[in-house]
Design an enzyme around this catalytic site. Structure first.
Site, PDB file in Angstrom:
ATOM      1  N   GLU A 280       0.830  -1.123  -0.001  1.00 16.95           N
ATOM      2  CA  GLU A 280       0.174  -0.066  -0.112  1.00 16.95           C
ATOM      3  C   GLU A 280       0.922   1.217  -0.009  1.00 16.95           C
ATOM      4  O   GLU A 280       0.401   2.241  -0.481  1.00 16.95           O
ATOM      5  CB  GLU A 280      -1.046   0.105   1.374  1.00 16.95           C
ATOM      6  CG  GLU A 280      -2.023  -0.908   1.135  1.00 16.95           C
ATOM      7  CD  GLU A 280      -1.371  -2.247   1.513  1.00 16.95           C
ATOM      8  OE1 GLU A 280      -1.920  -3.326   1.477  1.00 16.95           O
ATOM      9  OE2 GLU A 280      -0.412  -2.417   2.284  1.00 16.95           O
TER      10      GLU A 280
ATOM     11  N   PRO B  72      12.480 -12.892  -0.246  1.00 19.48           N
ATOM     12  CA  PRO B  72      11.355 -13.257   0.576  1.00 19.48           C
ATOM     13  C   PRO B  72      10.458 -12.172   0.793  1.00 19.48           C
ATOM     14  O   PRO B  72      10.871 -10.856   0.898  1.00 19.48           O
ATOM     15  CB  PRO B  72      12.247 -13.904   2.020  1.00 19.48           C
ATOM     16  CG  PRO B  72      13.640 -14.127   1.347  1.00 19.48           C
ATOM     17  CD  PRO B  72      13.748 -13.187   0.242  1.00 19.48           C
ATOM     18  N   ARG B  73       9.351 -12.457   1.226  1.00 20.76           N
ATOM     19  CA  ARG B  73       8.181 -10.946   1.452  1.00 20.76           C
ATOM     20  C   ARG B  73       8.578 -10.645   2.658  1.00 20.76           C
ATOM     21  O   ARG B  73       8.374  -9.339   2.674  1.00 20.76           O
ATOM     22  CB  ARG B  73       6.654 -12.015   1.250  1.00 20.76           C
ATOM     23  CG  ARG B  73       5.662 -11.025   1.642  1.00 20.76           C
ATOM     24  CD  ARG B  73       5.507  -9.994   0.837  1.00 20.76           C
ATOM     25  NE  ARG B  73       4.323  -8.894   1.072  1.00 20.76           N
ATOM     26  CZ  ARG B  73       4.438  -8.025   1.756  1.00 20.76           C
ATOM     27  NH1 ARG B  73       5.633  -7.695   2.380  1.00 20.76           N
ATOM     28  NH2 ARG B  73       3.255  -7.414   2.064  1.00 20.76           N
TER      29      ARG B  73
ATOM     30  N   GLY C  17      12.068  -2.770  -0.093  1.00 22.66           N
ATOM     31  CA  GLY C  17      11.426  -1.547  -0.819  1.00 22.66           C
ATOM     32  C   GLY C  17      12.215  -1.757  -2.043  1.00 22.66           C
ATOM     33  O   GLY C  17      12.070  -0.766  -2.903  1.00 22.66           O
ATOM     34  N   GLU C  18      13.022  -2.619  -2.548  1.00 20.12           N
ATOM     35  CA  GLU C  18      13.841  -2.833  -4.004  1.00 20.12           C
ATOM     36  C   GLU C  18      13.166  -3.737  -4.852  1.00 20.12           C
ATOM     37  O   GLU C  18      13.724  -3.844  -6.009  1.00 20.12           O
ATOM     38  CB  GLU C  18      15.318  -3.151  -3.494  1.00 20.12           C
ATOM     39  CG  GLU C  18      15.940  -2.059  -3.059  1.00 20.12           C
ATOM     40  CD  GLU C  18      17.509  -2.452  -2.849  1.00 20.12           C
ATOM     41  OE1 GLU C  18      18.361  -1.653  -2.424  1.00 20.12           O
ATOM     42  OE2 GLU C  18      17.896  -3.662  -3.085  1.00 20.12           O
TER      43      GLU C  18
ATOM     44  N   ASN D  85       1.779  -9.095  -5.701  1.00 16.54           N
ATOM     45  CA  ASN D  85       1.577  -8.383  -6.825  1.00 16.54           C
ATOM     46  C   ASN D  85       2.501  -8.800  -8.176  1.00 16.54           C
ATOM     47  O   ASN D  85       3.617  -8.794  -8.035  1.00 16.54           O
ATOM     48  CB  ASN D  85       2.011  -6.909  -6.486  1.00 16.54           C
ATOM     49  CG  ASN D  85       1.902  -5.852  -7.618  1.00 16.54           C
ATOM     50  OD1 ASN D  85       1.194  -5.929  -8.653  1.00 16.54           O
ATOM     51  ND2 ASN D  85       2.231  -4.626  -7.433  1.00 16.54           N
TER      52      ASN D  85
ATOM     53  N   GLU E 139       4.088  -5.679 -11.489  1.00 22.09           N
ATOM     54  CA  GLU E 139       5.296  -5.341 -11.710  1.00 22.09           C
ATOM     55  C   GLU E 139       6.323  -5.877 -12.444  1.00 22.09           C
ATOM     56  O   GLU E 139       6.743  -5.307 -13.694  1.00 22.09           O
ATOM     57  CB  GLU E 139       6.249  -5.091 -10.211  1.00 22.09           C
ATOM     58  CG  GLU E 139       5.498  -3.962  -9.412  1.00 22.09           C
ATOM     59  CD  GLU E 139       6.100  -3.767  -7.927  1.00 22.09           C
ATOM     60  OE1 GLU E 139       6.421  -2.759  -7.395  1.00 22.09           O
ATOM     61  OE2 GLU E 139       6.517  -4.946  -7.409  1.00 22.09           O
TER      62      GLU E 139
END
Length: 425
Positions: free
Chosen positions: A61, A270-271, A314-315, A339, A342
């Site tokens: 988000e 990894p998430r 964040g990458e 997602n 991307e």
């Protein structure tokens, strides 16, 4: 009603306290932001400018807000924009991505905490990303005089079933919203079914399509590729936003194909950051030559390593741009997928597991256009990766169809921006 909710929240905290304490000690969760979360002591906003408070739960988000913020600030640079998150990973990313804007932990939905926060921030508009229907927070915003909007709104099958059980309560809550910007017609219908006034529900599309980068030559992707020593002839297989046991499955596929296709490289992201060490241990046991993203900038590049663990937050969006073959995680278990827009936007050959309920509409579009492949097992994933390696034309065509689809779906951020502007007048 507020006091009853406070009591329910306190009981839930008490019941869940053993797990919360365990997560705080072992995984570092929930340690930060106590004063903001429980007491509403968020940063005090000075000045009298018009203010948007945008709330994003976590990483997905937070990234979603990017294209929306860019458009709003371009048209209204005199407005103030503050951002709240719920998770530590979301907070860390927002601080990094949106500095110098004010970023803080959103107060938990206790009446005293949200009331205090509203007095300190003084927003004109509270913007909730996707589906953050916290009753006391919304009520506090309305009492303060702020309008409230849900953007990129979605209602999954699971959420719909849960809200149906509380429909009278949920209906009153939805009727207090000033606008809902829904991702698609199905979600819009569900909001109306639960009680949202139809004239306040707007079909805007998904902002995630607008936020997707389509240029592999963007500076961030190029920087990461150079940092990791990725060469023009390399073929990158990237497993992103993975959960157990997806890392192991993807690693086995790489191990099965690496000798036959020496140009193949494997990147795994990894998430959840608390699993970085777990995946590192898995790589150690596999005896493959691998390296960590976190050590690359320290001169730790190993030219012989063909496997990279991205232990950074964040990458992933930029790393997808290095991949020709993609597996989107969270889709082999019960999470509902992550997602896949991307990697599709970059034109990668995209695959994911069968459990993608969180992105059902996106998946339907991709499959309808023959722009992605569903793999239900390690064997099917191996077959997909092998086909992409053996038939580059197949992989390129699959990726091109995915990229074209993403380009066609853009525009939701502009529609949402117009809606929010109208609420600020």
């Amino acid at each position: 009603m507020a006091y009853l909710l406070n009591l329910v929240y306190l009981l839930l905290l008490i019941l869940g306290s053993p797990l919360l304490v365990y997560a705080a000690i072992r995984k570092g969760k929930y340690r930060e932001g106590f004063a903001a979360k429980f007491l509403g002591r968020v940063p005090v906003r000075s000045g009298s400018e018009r203010c948007l408070w945008l709330h994003a739960v976590s990483v997905g988000e937070v990234n979603l807000l990017g294209p929306l913020l860019a458009r709003l600030e371009q048209q209204h640079p005199d407005w103030v924009y503050v951002i709240s998150t719920t998770t530590k990973t979301g907070f860390d990313l927002a601080k990094k991505k949106y500095a110098p804007r004010t970023v803080f932990y959103c107060p938990l939905d206790f009446s005293w905490a949200v009331r205090k926060a509203m007095k300190r921030v003084r927003p004109n508009l509270l913007v909730l990303a996707e589906l953050e229907l916290w009753p006391n927070l919304i009520r506090a915003a309305k009492k303060h005089g702020a309008r409230v909007a849900v953007v990129n709104g979605r209602l999954s099958d699971r959420s719909l079933r849960g809200y149906r059980r509380l429909r009278p309560f949920v209906a009153r809550l939805l009727q207090s919203l000033d606008a809902v910007a829904a991702q698609n017609a199905e979600y819009a219908g569900r909001f109306c079914e639960l009680g949202a006034p139809p004239d306040r529900v707007h079909l805007t599309g998904s902002i995630k399509f607008d936020g997707a980068q389509t240029d592999r030559d963007n500076p961030k992707t190029q920087q990461l590729a150079q940092l990791a020593g990725i060469q023009p002839g390399d073929i990158v297989f990237l497993a992103g936003s993975t959960q157990e046991p997806e890392e192991e499955l993807a690693l086995q596929v790489y191990g099965e194909l690496a000798a036959e296709y020496p140009a193949l490289r494997f990147i795994v992201t990894p998430r959840h950051p608390e699993r970085f060490e777990e995946v590192a241990a898995l790589l150690d046991r596999s005896q493959v030559r691998w390296q960590r993203r976190s050590r690359l900038e320290e001169g730790g590049l190993d030219p012989q390593a063909r496997v990279l663990l991205v232990d950074a937050i964040g990458e992933l969006g930029a790393w997808w741009g290095t991949a020709q073959i993609a597996f989107v995680g969270g889709s082999m278990g019960t999470r509902g997928g992550q997602n896949m827009i991307e990697p599709a936007a970059y034109g990668a050959a995209v695959s994911f597991g069968p459990n993608t309920s969180n992105f059902r509409d996106v998946v339907a579009l991709l499959l309808e256009r023959d722009a992605a492949v569903v793999v239900s097992s390690r064997e099917e994933l191996a077959g997909f990766v092998r086909r992409c390696l053996a038939d580059p034309h197949f992989a390129a065509e699959l990726g091109q169809r995915a990229r074209q689809l993403v380009l066609e779906q853009a525009g939701a951020a502009d529609k949402t921006c117009q809606l929010l502007q109208a609420l600020m007048t």
